[in-house]
Design a protein around this motif. Structure first.
Motif, PDB file in Angstrom:
ATOM      1  N   ILE A   1       0.728  -1.069  -0.090  1.00 31.01           N
ATOM      2  CA  ILE A   1      -0.103  -0.028   0.041  1.00 31.01           C
ATOM      3  C   ILE A   1       0.900   1.202  -0.046  1.00 31.01           C
ATOM      4  CG2 ILE A   1      -1.756  -1.137   1.347  1.00 31.01           C
ATOM      5  CD1 ILE A   1      -0.932   0.328   3.691  1.00 31.01           C
ATOM      6  N   GLU A   2       0.360   2.454  -0.420  1.00 35.58           N
ATOM      7  CA  GLU A   2       0.801   3.634  -0.183  1.00 35.58           C
ATOM      8  C   GLU A   2       0.946   4.204   0.807  1.00 35.58           C
ATOM      9  OE1 GLU A   2       0.866   7.946  -3.139  1.00 35.58           O
ATOM     10  OE2 GLU A   2      -0.309   6.217  -3.454  1.00 35.58           O
ATOM     11  N   LEU A   3       1.938   4.819   1.317  1.00 36.53           N
ATOM     12  CA  LEU A   3       2.068   5.842   2.507  1.00 36.53           C
ATOM     13  C   LEU A   3       2.105   7.188   2.255  1.00 36.53           C
ATOM     14  CD1 LEU A   3       1.431   6.544   5.542  1.00 36.53           C
ATOM     15  CD2 LEU A   3       3.964   5.671   5.933  1.00 36.53           C
ATOM     16  N   ARG A   4       1.659   8.085   2.565  1.00 34.39           N
ATOM     17  CA  ARG A   4       1.823   9.527   1.999  1.00 34.39           C
ATOM     18  C   ARG A   4       1.830  10.273   3.178  1.00 34.39           C
ATOM     19  NH1 ARG A   4      -1.411  13.710  -2.303  1.00 34.39           N
ATOM     20  NH2 ARG A   4       0.286  15.218  -2.090  1.00 34.39           N
ATOM     21  N   ILE A   5       2.869  11.190   3.682  1.00 34.25           N
ATOM     22  CA  ILE A   5       2.603  12.052   4.537  1.00 34.25           C
ATOM     23  C   ILE A   5       3.158  13.151   4.165  1.00 34.25           C
ATOM     24  CG2 ILE A   5       3.741  12.633   7.052  1.00 34.25           C
ATOM     25  CD1 ILE A   5       4.232   9.685   7.304  1.00 34.25           C
ATOM     26  N   VAL A   6       1.871  14.308   4.128  1.00 32.07           N
ATOM     27  CA  VAL A   6       2.178  15.471   3.546  1.00 32.07           C
ATOM     28  C   VAL A   6       3.163  16.296   4.427  1.00 32.07           C
ATOM     29  CG1 VAL A   6       1.022  17.600   2.406  1.00 32.07           C
ATOM     30  CG2 VAL A   6       0.023  15.358   2.304  1.00 32.07           C
ATOM     31  N   ASP A   7       4.091  17.029   3.913  1.00 32.52           N
ATOM     32  CA  ASP A   7       5.221  17.834   4.751  1.00 32.52           C
ATOM     33  C   ASP A   7       4.218  18.985   5.222  1.00 32.52           C
ATOM     34  OD1 ASP A   7       7.144  16.264   4.127  1.00 32.52           O
ATOM     35  OD2 ASP A   7       7.685  17.294   2.431  1.00 32.52           O
TER      36      ASP A   7
ATOM     37  N   VAL B   1      -1.347   6.008  12.332  1.00 33.97           N
ATOM     38  CA  VAL B   1      -0.753   5.576  11.214  1.00 33.97           C
ATOM     39  C   VAL B   1      -0.651   4.004  11.009  1.00 33.97           C
ATOM     40  CG1 VAL B   1       1.081   5.964   9.573  1.00 33.97           C
ATOM     41  CG2 VAL B   1       0.242   7.981  10.851  1.00 33.97           C
ATOM     42  N   SER B   2      -0.062   3.647  12.352  1.00 36.83           N
ATOM     43  CA  SER B   2       0.271   2.180  12.445  1.00 36.83           C
ATOM     44  C   SER B   2      -1.112   1.207  12.208  1.00 36.83           C
ATOM     45  CB  SER B   2       0.924   1.590  13.812  1.00 36.83           C
ATOM     46  OG  SER B   2       2.301   2.318  13.592  1.00 36.83           O
ATOM     47  N   ASN B   3      -2.021   1.784  12.934  1.00 40.99           N
ATOM     48  CA  ASN B   3      -3.410   1.241  12.755  1.00 40.99           C
ATOM     49  C   ASN B   3      -3.976   1.280  11.404  1.00 40.99           C
ATOM     50  OD1 ASN B   3      -5.172  -0.146  14.982  1.00 40.99           O
ATOM     51  ND2 ASN B   3      -6.683   1.490  14.440  1.00 40.99           N
ATOM     52  N   ALA B   4      -3.657   2.402  10.825  1.00 33.28           N
ATOM     53  CA  ALA B   4      -4.474   2.420   9.438  1.00 33.28           C
ATOM     54  C   ALA B   4      -3.656   1.514   8.473  1.00 33.28           C
ATOM     55  CB  ALA B   4      -4.107   4.118   9.094  1.00 33.28           C
ATOM     56  N   ILE B   5      -2.563   1.458   8.554  1.00 33.83           N
ATOM     57  CA  ILE B   5      -1.746   0.351   7.812  1.00 33.83           C
ATOM     58  C   ILE B   5      -2.337  -0.923   8.087  1.00 33.83           C
ATOM     59  CG2 ILE B   5       0.543  -0.417   7.162  1.00 33.83           C
ATOM     60  CD1 ILE B   5       1.635   2.483   7.930  1.00 33.83           C
TER      61      ILE B   5
ATOM     62  N   LEU C   1      -3.143   8.382   3.931  1.00 38.49           N
ATOM     63  CA  LEU C   1      -2.794   9.661   3.863  1.00 38.49           C
ATOM     64  C   LEU C   1      -2.860  10.276   5.069  1.00 38.49           C
ATOM     65  CD1 LEU C   1      -2.234  12.093   1.955  1.00 38.49           C
ATOM     66  CD2 LEU C   1      -4.697  12.274   1.568  1.00 38.49           C
ATOM     67  N   VAL C   2      -1.584  11.073   5.389  1.00 34.89           N
ATOM     68  CA  VAL C   2      -1.598  11.939   6.651  1.00 34.89           C
ATOM     69  C   VAL C   2      -1.162  13.274   6.395  1.00 34.89           C
ATOM     70  CG1 VAL C   2      -0.232  12.202   8.987  1.00 34.89           C
ATOM     71  CG2 VAL C   2      -0.560  10.260   7.773  1.00 34.89           C
TER      72      VAL C   2
ATOM     73  N   ARG D   1      -6.302  26.457  15.256  1.00 33.32           N
ATOM     74  CA  ARG D   1      -6.034  24.998  15.474  1.00 33.32           C
ATOM     75  C   ARG D   1      -5.491  24.482  14.086  1.00 33.32           C
ATOM     76  NH1 ARG D   1     -10.683  22.443  18.943  1.00 33.32           N
ATOM     77  NH2 ARG D   1     -11.788  23.108  17.063  1.00 33.32           N
ATOM     78  N   ALA D   2      -4.743  23.430  14.310  1.00 37.51           N
ATOM     79  CA  ALA D   2      -4.284  22.748  13.298  1.00 37.51           C
ATOM     80  C   ALA D   2      -4.929  21.219  13.555  1.00 37.51           C
ATOM     81  CB  ALA D   2      -2.753  22.354  13.234  1.00 37.51           C
ATOM     82  N   LYS D   3      -5.745  20.820  12.229  1.00 35.26           N
ATOM     83  CA  LYS D   3      -6.389  19.545  12.312  1.00 35.26           C
ATOM     84  C   LYS D   3      -5.172  18.481  11.656  1.00 35.26           C
ATOM     85  CE  LYS D   3     -10.730  17.682  11.021  1.00 35.26           C
ATOM     86  NZ  LYS D   3     -12.023  17.699  10.200  1.00 35.26           N
ATOM     87  N   ILE D   4      -4.855  17.633  12.501  1.00 34.00           N
ATOM     88  CA  ILE D   4      -3.957  16.434  11.890  1.00 34.00           C
ATOM     89  C   ILE D   4      -5.146  15.225  11.488  1.00 34.00           C
ATOM     90  CG2 ILE D   4      -2.281  14.781  12.344  1.00 34.00           C
ATOM     91  CD1 ILE D   4      -1.256  17.009  14.259  1.00 34.00           C
ATOM     92  N   GLU D   5      -4.820  14.984  10.132  1.00 35.60           N
ATOM     93  CA  GLU D   5      -5.946  13.644   9.791  1.00 35.60           C
ATOM     94  C   GLU D   5      -5.126  12.704   9.041  1.00 35.60           C
ATOM     95  OE1 GLU D   5      -8.329  16.042   6.863  1.00 35.60           O
ATOM     96  OE2 GLU D   5      -9.635  16.977   8.258  1.00 35.60           O
ATOM     97  N   VAL D   6      -5.509  11.330   9.526  1.00 33.60           N
ATOM     98  CA  VAL D   6      -5.137  10.403   8.976  1.00 33.60           C
ATOM     99  C   VAL D   6      -6.283   9.450   8.400  1.00 33.60           C
ATOM    100  CG1 VAL D   6      -4.149   8.044   9.640  1.00 33.60           C
ATOM    101  CG2 VAL D   6      -3.512  10.114  10.871  1.00 33.60           C
ATOM    102  N   TRP D   7      -6.171   9.462   6.833  1.00 30.46           N
ATOM    103  CA  TRP D   7      -7.146   8.906   6.055  1.00 30.46           C
ATOM    104  C   TRP D   7      -6.468   7.511   5.662  1.00 30.46           C
ATOM    105  CZ3 TRP D   7     -11.907  11.072   4.871  1.00 30.46           C
ATOM    106  CH2 TRP D   7     -12.140  12.424   5.121  1.00 30.46           C
ATOM    107  N   ASP D   8      -7.606   6.633   5.432  1.00 25.18           N
ATOM    108  CA  ASP D   8      -7.043   5.280   5.024  1.00 25.18           C
ATOM    109  C   ASP D   8      -8.418   4.762   3.960  1.00 25.18           C
ATOM    110  OD1 ASP D   8      -8.777   3.159   6.450  1.00 25.18           O
ATOM    111  OD2 ASP D   8      -7.808   4.339   8.070  1.00 25.18           O
TER     112      ASP D   8
END
Length: 737
Positions: free
Chosen positions: A468-474, A494-498, A507-508, A516-523
């Motif tokens: 699978i592809e792991l993409r973490i946006v800088d 992220v580990s749980n998503a993988i 995608l992170v 506020r900053a919204k950190i999102e982890v999509w799978d």
């Protein structure tokens, strides 16, 4: 000077000329001696004779022409009389009254049927009669039935005004309920033709049809009123009772219907006054004042009781013609239910208070037990880590001393088991600290790139191993949080998503939402059912307990407790078969300048929900129907429930909407089946997704469902099978990268 009189007839002129000639001849014979003079007279006589002869021939030709003209004129007159007779016979054969006026509006001719029903003026309609006099005669006839309130002069004036139109058609009423249709037309030369047609039979037939339709409408209205669950009284603009429905007979027991129809409102109110008790300060005088109000009445609602055991909700409303309608709804059961609910609520509140006190004591004991457990886990975890670390060192040294492949494989598995045990102990230790409130958070400014970059290097091999592809946006945005715990939170997510994604990508990224900053982890993994979206944050809870790679079920528990301790809002969105998104809100560091926002992202697969959809459920088992309705409505849809096919048909006709999906029980009662009911609706609902719910597992039913393209859900119905059907319903929610 002429010798003859031109005014004489031809015969007279010829007679005179002969006499003159004879006289001249005698004179010539008597006077021989005067030969010269006689010769001249002879010549003159001969000339005169020639002239007379020519004139005679001319007169004869003229006479012939005159006789020919007279003959032709006689033929023309005969033809004219014949044509006039034919025209007269033709118009006499017409069934309608006929009259012709010339260009000067004078009567030329008419047939015997013209104004035949106006006996007092029939003989006065003669040739040469002016049109205006004709209209005056018609308006003054005693056989003409003028409209109510209209005088003959007014009728004549209106008739003359219409005479100026190019084409006129109107009906005239006569005595004894007879009717004439009068049509007026213009000829090419400017004359006027009037036709009078007897339309009495047509008017009477239309009146009968209209009366019949009015009777049918009255019967339909009465049937509709009798079908209502409320009692209804209808009063006209004179406050006269003109009708009520059967429900009123059993509600207030007013006078019998035949005796009451035609009764005034005030009289009926007086008869019922002693039988009714008005509530909330409203009384009969208020109702009477409202009914007598001359200006537009506003709708009014109030309550009355009868006999102390019946309560009615009364609603009065004005009709467009000035009358009004009063409806009575029996709300006795509702009021009794409300009273019982109030008493039950009072009883339950007392029970809740007692139970709350008991739970408070139990909660205090549970908190003490939980604190003791947390202290024990923390102490035990700390003591176990030391021998476990020693064991790991001994195991790590064995591969250099052993060459047997089988032994090396056992050593590798043992090392993996020790690492798993270590992770369990570390997770237990973290949870015990968080539960015991002993976790120390060092909140400080933190650049997110310090967390994202190491995680990319650490977790990319794990993702690549699964394909699978792991993409973490800088992102170099600065936030305020605890670096260690924030890294642990993102790492676990992220580990749980993988771990739960078999194909697609993870995608992170970060969105800036105000301060506020919204950190999102999509799978794009299997997704989390709504029923488990709260329980996954509990310790040792796993979606797939049979999967050896599913982890220990502690990662999300640590995430939830750490976010709570850091005051970072944690949210979850997930759809089975589509994917999930975990997000947390972290405050932005105000000391830093605002950075460039990272690129936006969204899940890579379609996500479905049932918001806005309408389901038709036909099920005669109320408990099963209630359970299925709750599950469907839990996905955001609306459900209309019917107990039988007849009730479902009535509901569909009433709402005039086509549902988005239908669930039909196979056995609908009265010998009808769900498949038969669907076939009866297939003309209008063939494109509606439909499922048959049945405990019948016969091949015939399966073949029938297959032929009709229906989904078969076998009883006992499971959540998974129902969700499987719901997932096929088309929706409007789609989110893509």
């Amino acid at each position: 000077m002429s010798l003859i009189n031109p005014a004489d007839s031809v015969e007279r002129q010829n007679e005179k000329l002969l006499q003159i000639a004879q006289s001249l001849m005698r004179r010539v014979e008597q006077k021989n001696e005067q030969s010269g003079l006689a010769y001249q007279q002879f010549e003159r006589a001969a000339l005169l004779e020639t002239q007379v002869r020519e004139r005679t021939r001319a007169l004869e030709r003229t006479l012939d022409l005159l006789q020919d003209s007279n003959a032709r004129l006689e033929i023309a007159n005969l033809e004219t009389e014949t044509a006039r007779a034919n025209l007269t016979e033709a118009i006499e054969t017409i069934n309608e009254g006929f009259a012709l006026f010339d260009t000067e509006d004078r009567l030329v001719l008419s047939n015997s049927r013209f104004c035949r029903d106006l006996l007092d003026i029939e003989e006065r309609l003669v040739a040469g009669l002016p049109f205006q006099n004709y209209v005056s005669l018609i308006s003054s006839s005693r056989f003409l039935a003028l409209p109510e309130g209209q005088q003959p002069q007014e009728w004549a004036q209106l008739r003359m005004q219409r005479h100026g139109d190019e084409h006129v058609v109107f009906n005239v009423q006569l005595l004894w309920d007879r009717w004439l249709q009068v049509s007026e037309h213009r000829t090419s030369r400017g004359g006027t033709v009037i036709l009078q047609t007897d339309v009495t039979d047509i008017i009477r037939m239309e009146r009968q049809e209209r009366d019949k339709m009015r009777d049918q409408q009255a019967k339909m209205l009465q049937a509709t009123l009798d079908h209502l669950n409320q009692g209804v009284c209808i009063f006209d603009h004179n406050q006269i009772l003109v009708g009520w429905n059967k429900k009123m007979d059993g509600m207030l027991a007013p006078p019998r219907r035949r005796a009451a129809i035609g009764m005034e409102f005030s009289t009926l109110l007086d008869r019922l006054r002693d039988d009714l008790v008005f509530h909330d300060g409203f009384d009969a005088e208020h109702l009477s004042k409202w009914a007598n109000h001359s200006i537009r009445r506003r709708p009014m609602a109030f309550e009355v009781s009868r006999g102390g055991n019946q309560i009615f909700n009364v609603f009065a409303q004005e009709m467009p013609d000035g009358g009004f309608v009063i409806s009575f709804t029996d709300v006795t059961a509702e009021r009794e239910t409300a009273r019982a609910l109030y008493e039950m609520n009072e009883f339950l509140e007392r029970r809740v208070q007692d139970r709350t006190q008991e739970l408070g004591v139990a909660l205090a004991e549970a908190e003490r037990a939980n604190a003791s457990k947390s202290r024990f886990v923390a102490a035990a975890s700390h003591d176990l880590l030391q021998p476990l670390s020693a064991a790991k060192l001994f195991i790590s040294s064995l591969p250099d001393k052993v060459e047997n492949p089988e032994a090396l494989e056992v050593i590798a598995k043992t090392e993996t088991a020790l690492m798993g045990a270590e992770q369990i102990i570390e997770a237990l230790l973290d949870i015990s600290k968080l539960d015991a409130g002993k976790a120390v958070f060092k909140v400080q400014p933190l650049n997110l790139s310090r967390i994202f970059a190491p995680l990319r290097d650490e977790l990319s091999p794990l993702a690549n191993k699964k394909g699978i592809e792991l993409r973490i946006v800088d992102c170099d945005l600065s936030v305020r949080s605890d670096p260690g715990y924030l890294r642990r939170i993102v790492q676990n997510l992220v580990s749980n998503a993988i771990r739960y994604t078999n194909q697609g990508r993870v995608l992170v990224g970060v969105r800036r939402v105000g301060e506020r900053a919204k950190i999102e982890v999509w799978d794009t993994g299997r997704g989390i059912p709504e029923s488990e979206q709260r329980t996954i944050f509990q310790e040792f809870h796993r979606l797939d307990a049979t999967n050896s790679e599913a982890g220990l079920g502690l990662g999300l528990a640590i995430v939830e407790r750490a976010c709570k301790g850091l005051d970072h809002e944690l949210n979850l969105w997930s759809a089975p078969g589509v994917g999930s998104c975990f997000s947390l809100m972290v405050p932005v560091n105000d000391a830093k300048t605002e950075r460039t926002q990272p690129e936006e992202f969204s899940p890579s697969r379609d996500a479905k929900n049932l918001h806005g959809l309408l389901f038709m459920l036909v099920e005669n088992d109320p408990q099963l129907a209630s359970a299925m309705s709750m599950m469907i409505e839990g996905h955001g849809a609306s459900v209309i429930h019917a107990h039988s096919a007849e009730e479902a048909t009535a509901l569909l006709h009433e709402i005039e909407l086509i549902p988005d999906a239908m669930l039909l029980d196979y056995h609908l009662g009265y010998g009808r089946t769900g498949t038969e009911f669907y076939e009866s609706l297939s003309a209008d609902y063939r494109d509606v997704p439909t499922a048959i719910v049945s405990a019948n597992r016969s091949k015939e039913l399966k073949d029938t469902c297959k032929r009709l393209s229906l989904r078969l859900l076998e009883k006992p119905i499971s959540k998974e099978s129902l969700r499987g059907f719901l997932s096929q319903i088309p929706t409007a929610r789609h989110v893509e990268f």
